[in-house]
Motif scaffolding. Sequence first.
Motif, mmCIF file in Angstrom:
data_model
loop_
_atom_site.group_PDB
_atom_site.id
_atom_site.type_symbol
_atom_site.label_atom_id
_atom_site.label_comp_id
_atom_site.label_asym_id
_atom_site.label_seq_id
_atom_site.Cartn_x
_atom_site.Cartn_y
_atom_site.Cartn_z
ATOM 1 N N LEU A 59 1.896 6.698 5.113
ATOM 2 C CA LEU A 59 1.319 6.598 3.880
ATOM 3 C C LEU A 59 0.990 7.842 3.458
ATOM 4 O O LEU A 59 0.411 8.851 4.089
ATOM 5 C CB LEU A 59 0.045 5.583 4.130
ATOM 6 N N LYS A 83 -7.812 -2.161 -4.260
ATOM 7 C CA LYS A 83 -8.166 -2.507 -3.159
ATOM 8 C C LYS A 83 -9.225 -1.618 -2.026
ATOM 9 O O LYS A 83 -9.015 -0.498 -2.219
ATOM 10 C CB LYS A 83 -6.919 -2.591 -2.166
ATOM 11 N N ILE A 134 0.713 -1.264 0.028
ATOM 12 C CA ILE A 134 0.063 -0.100 -0.129
ATOM 13 C C ILE A 134 0.878 1.272 -0.062
ATOM 14 O O ILE A 134 1.821 1.358 0.935
ATOM 15 C CB ILE A 134 -0.995 -0.066 1.292
ATOM 16 N N GLU A 135 0.528 2.170 -0.788
ATOM 17 C CA GLU A 135 1.383 3.236 -0.923
ATOM 18 C C GLU A 135 0.685 4.728 -1.009
ATOM 19 O O GLU A 135 1.472 5.576 -0.389
ATOM 20 C CB GLU A 135 2.228 3.218 -2.325
ATOM 21 N N ILE A 138 -4.763 -2.754 7.137
ATOM 22 C CA ILE A 138 -4.006 -2.332 5.951
ATOM 23 C C ILE A 138 -2.694 -3.161 6.044
ATOM 24 O O ILE A 138 -2.244 -3.370 4.674
ATOM 25 C CB ILE A 138 -3.677 -0.904 6.413
ATOM 26 N N VAL A 140 -3.304 6.242 -0.393
ATOM 27 C CA VAL A 140 -4.671 6.022 -0.099
ATOM 28 C C VAL A 140 -5.437 6.842 -0.264
ATOM 29 O O VAL A 140 -5.352 8.182 -0.251
ATOM 30 C CB VAL A 140 -4.552 5.524 1.643
ATOM 31 N N SER A 149 -3.736 3.055 -4.245
ATOM 32 C CA SER A 149 -3.519 1.640 -3.833
ATOM 33 C C SER A 149 -4.551 1.099 -2.947
ATOM 34 O O SER A 149 -4.916 -0.139 -3.223
ATOM 35 C CB SER A 149 -2.163 1.484 -3.078
ATOM 36 N N LEU A 150 -5.146 1.991 -2.415
ATOM 37 C CA LEU A 150 -6.279 1.427 -1.425
ATOM 38 C C LEU A 150 -7.527 2.519 -1.261
ATOM 39 O O LEU A 150 -7.055 3.838 -1.176
ATOM 40 C CB LEU A 150 -5.645 1.139 -0.019
ATOM 41 N N GLY A 168 -2.367 -5.036 2.296
ATOM 42 C CA GLY A 168 -0.889 -4.732 1.813
ATOM 43 C C GLY A 168 -0.215 -6.311 1.173
ATOM 44 O O GLY A 168 0.861 -6.256 0.316
ATOM 45 N N TYR A 189 -1.922 10.181 1.574
ATOM 46 C CA TYR A 189 -3.361 9.869 1.259
ATOM 47 C C TYR A 189 -4.061 11.350 0.793
ATOM 48 O O TYR A 189 -3.290 12.216 1.174
ATOM 49 C CB TYR A 189 -3.749 9.558 2.736
#
Length: 218
Positions: free
Chosen positions: A27, A87, A2-3, A127, A5, A52-53, A131, A29
């Motif tokens: 992270l 994700k 996860i990079e 998370i 968000v 990523s999320l 990941g 975001y």
Amino acid sequence: MIEKVLIAEDHESANISVRKTMDDLGLRYVHAYYCDDALNMIRRAKDEAPFSLLITDLSFEDDGTAQQLKNGEQLILAAREIQPGLKVLVFSGEQRPAVIGRLFSELQIDGYVRKARHDAEHLRSAIAMIGQHRRYLPDGYRQSIQQAAVALTDYERAIIRQLAGGMLQKQLPDWLISQGMANASLRSVEKALNRARALLEVSNNEQLVAYCKDAGLI
């Protein structure tokens, strides 16, 4: 891994809590208070620096601002049309196992965290697992399913396991006969599956299989 968000949350207090968790994890975001805004961010980012999320609530209050997407479920469906591999982690106060189960089986979410005491800890765990390309199921959800599953008979587990392996429902009677099992008629199979679906509060065999897999029942 996860990079980047995207947080879709309209409650300021919850938004701050999630953002603090992102800061603690180091992270990147961004956040949106409306589902339409979140979708536009996903659309703009997908070709250059995709997210990523997506962390989203399910319920968004109507404050009079015109919106096409009314809730988190609609956002998830629309986001996956733009970025199929995105994700998704749902962060919500919803606690009904049937509703949570449908999110996993129908929307194929990657994790669920309920807004409650110690939710920041659960967010970090979720998370981390997502990941690693693993699903994060809340303890309460898993326990509720397992408690309900205590009432599943060996016969019901057996036929659900065969469905999970790709066998068609109409093929189950022949398989049951080959195993020397009683109640091998199609009517008996249908009755057992109807009972199992009602017990676990799902509407079809696909959801039943997914539910049982997620809970480690088969």
